[in-house]
Scaffold this motif. Sequence first.
Motif, short mmCIF file in Angstrom:
data_model
loop_
_atom_site.label_atom_id
_atom_site.label_comp_id
_atom_site.label_asym_id
_atom_site.label_seq_id
_atom_site.Cartn_x
_atom_site.Cartn_y
_atom_site.Cartn_z
N ALA A 232 0.76 -1.28 0.12
CA ALA A 232 0.00 0.04 0.01
C ALA A 232 0.93 1.37 -0.02
O ALA A 232 0.41 2.23 -0.74
CB ALA A 232 -1.02 0.04 1.16
N GLU A 233 2.16 1.16 0.70
CA GLU A 233 2.82 2.35 0.86
C GLU A 233 3.40 2.80 -0.41
O GLU A 233 3.74 3.99 -0.97
CB GLU A 233 3.76 2.37 1.88
CG GLU A 233 4.64 0.99 1.83
CD GLU A 233 4.16 -0.07 2.79
OE1 GLU A 233 5.04 -0.84 3.33
OE2 GLU A 233 2.92 -0.03 2.92
N ASP A 234 3.48 1.77 -1.37
CA ASP A 234 4.03 1.80 -2.70
C ASP A 234 3.10 3.10 -3.58
O ASP A 234 3.51 3.46 -4.74
CB ASP A 234 4.44 0.63 -3.46
CG ASP A 234 5.38 -0.20 -2.90
OD1 ASP A 234 6.25 0.41 -2.19
OD2 ASP A 234 5.32 -1.43 -3.03
N LEU A 235 1.92 2.92 -3.28
CA LEU A 235 1.22 3.82 -4.04
C LEU A 235 1.33 5.54 -3.86
O LEU A 235 0.72 6.14 -4.39
CB LEU A 235 -0.30 3.50 -3.72
CG LEU A 235 -0.54 1.99 -3.62
CD1 LEU A 235 -2.31 1.85 -3.00
CD2 LEU A 235 -0.70 1.67 -5.12
N ASP A 236 2.11 5.63 -2.88
CA ASP A 236 2.30 7.17 -2.52
C ASP A 236 3.11 7.97 -3.40
O ASP A 236 2.90 9.04 -4.02
CB ASP A 236 2.76 7.32 -1.07
CG ASP A 236 1.92 6.95 -0.13
OD1 ASP A 236 0.70 6.95 0.00
OD2 ASP A 236 2.71 6.37 1.01
N ASN A 237 4.26 7.05 -4.09
CA ASN A 237 4.90 7.54 -5.31
C ASN A 237 5.22 6.81 -6.27
O ASN A 237 6.28 6.04 -6.32
CB ASN A 237 6.27 8.05 -4.67
CG ASN A 237 6.17 9.47 -3.75
OD1 ASN A 237 5.66 10.44 -3.97
ND2 ASN A 237 6.28 9.05 -2.27
N PRO A 238 4.18 6.46 -6.90
CA PRO A 238 4.33 5.14 -7.77
C PRO A 238 5.08 5.46 -9.08
O PRO A 238 4.95 6.56 -9.75
CB PRO A 238 2.74 4.87 -8.24
CG PRO A 238 2.25 6.32 -8.09
CD PRO A 238 2.66 6.76 -7.02
N THR A 239 5.90 4.40 -9.43
CA THR A 239 6.68 4.78 -10.76
C THR A 239 6.34 3.76 -11.80
O THR A 239 6.55 3.94 -12.87
CB THR A 239 8.21 4.31 -10.24
OG1 THR A 239 8.16 2.93 -9.86
CG2 THR A 239 8.82 5.32 -9.31
N ASP A 240 5.41 2.75 -11.38
CA ASP A 240 4.83 1.79 -12.33
C ASP A 240 3.89 2.42 -13.11
O ASP A 240 2.93 3.09 -12.69
CB ASP A 240 4.44 0.62 -11.66
CG ASP A 240 3.97 -0.65 -12.63
OD1 ASP A 240 4.74 -1.27 -13.32
OD2 ASP A 240 2.64 -0.26 -13.17
#
Length: 262
Positions: A232-240
């Motif tokens: 979930a924390e990867d959604l804050d600054n997504p690169t994908d």
Amino acid sequence: MPEPLIELRGICQSFDGHVVLNDANLTICPGDAVAILGPSGTGKSTILRIIAGLQVPDAGEVYINGKLREGPVDDIEHTIRMSMVFQQAALFDSLTVSENVGFFLFQNSRLPSSRICQLVNEKLEMVGLPGTGDLYPAQLSGGMRKRVSFARAILDDPDDPADDPQILLYDEPTAGLDPIASTVIEELILELQKTSGCETYAIVTHQHSTIRRTGQRLVLFYNGKVQWEGKAEDLDNPTDPYVRQFLSGEIHGPMEIVDHQF
């Protein structure tokens, strides 16, 4: 790493010539809280139906506790109990709340009716609906119907250890609910993970609040397979690029608009 509870390998599924899943893989381990994401029509609900044994894939393998599942789900010698919460609650309109929640035990167990009613009341209390057993689905709000379906999903026969659900499957549990009702459902999902005896769940959802509150591990499906996996924390600054488009709702990007619903 613990042995996977559920493992899908090379799953393929088509409907009327339309490819929904194409060599899809997914692993769910005990204690996982997996949120399955992706645009409409990309096979997310189909994945849940395949896990539950309600849908037999065209190709690929389904492993339950490391054992290959073959043939109809009723013929499996080594299986686990799964419970599913459907998107529209799937309650029987002609039955009361108590009859809906206790339906499986009334039909399939040897427990006396008084004991089943006691268990039903305990589960209704657990989902925050005490005293609603005599009501009918038409007398309930959308959020209340969802909670009734939760109570039904976690009801089990205490005299039968094999009846304890080991995984809960949620198909869009907050779809169509207002933000407050959605928060109630999201908190209930987290509470049930702690108190119901079933720590593992997979949830299909589009709603951002539900993703962030209930998804410990996120998998994004598109074009028939998992395109991204993270937290979930990867959604804050997504690169994908798939994740960025999914979160922003942009029309232009790697994901095209899909009209089919699977």
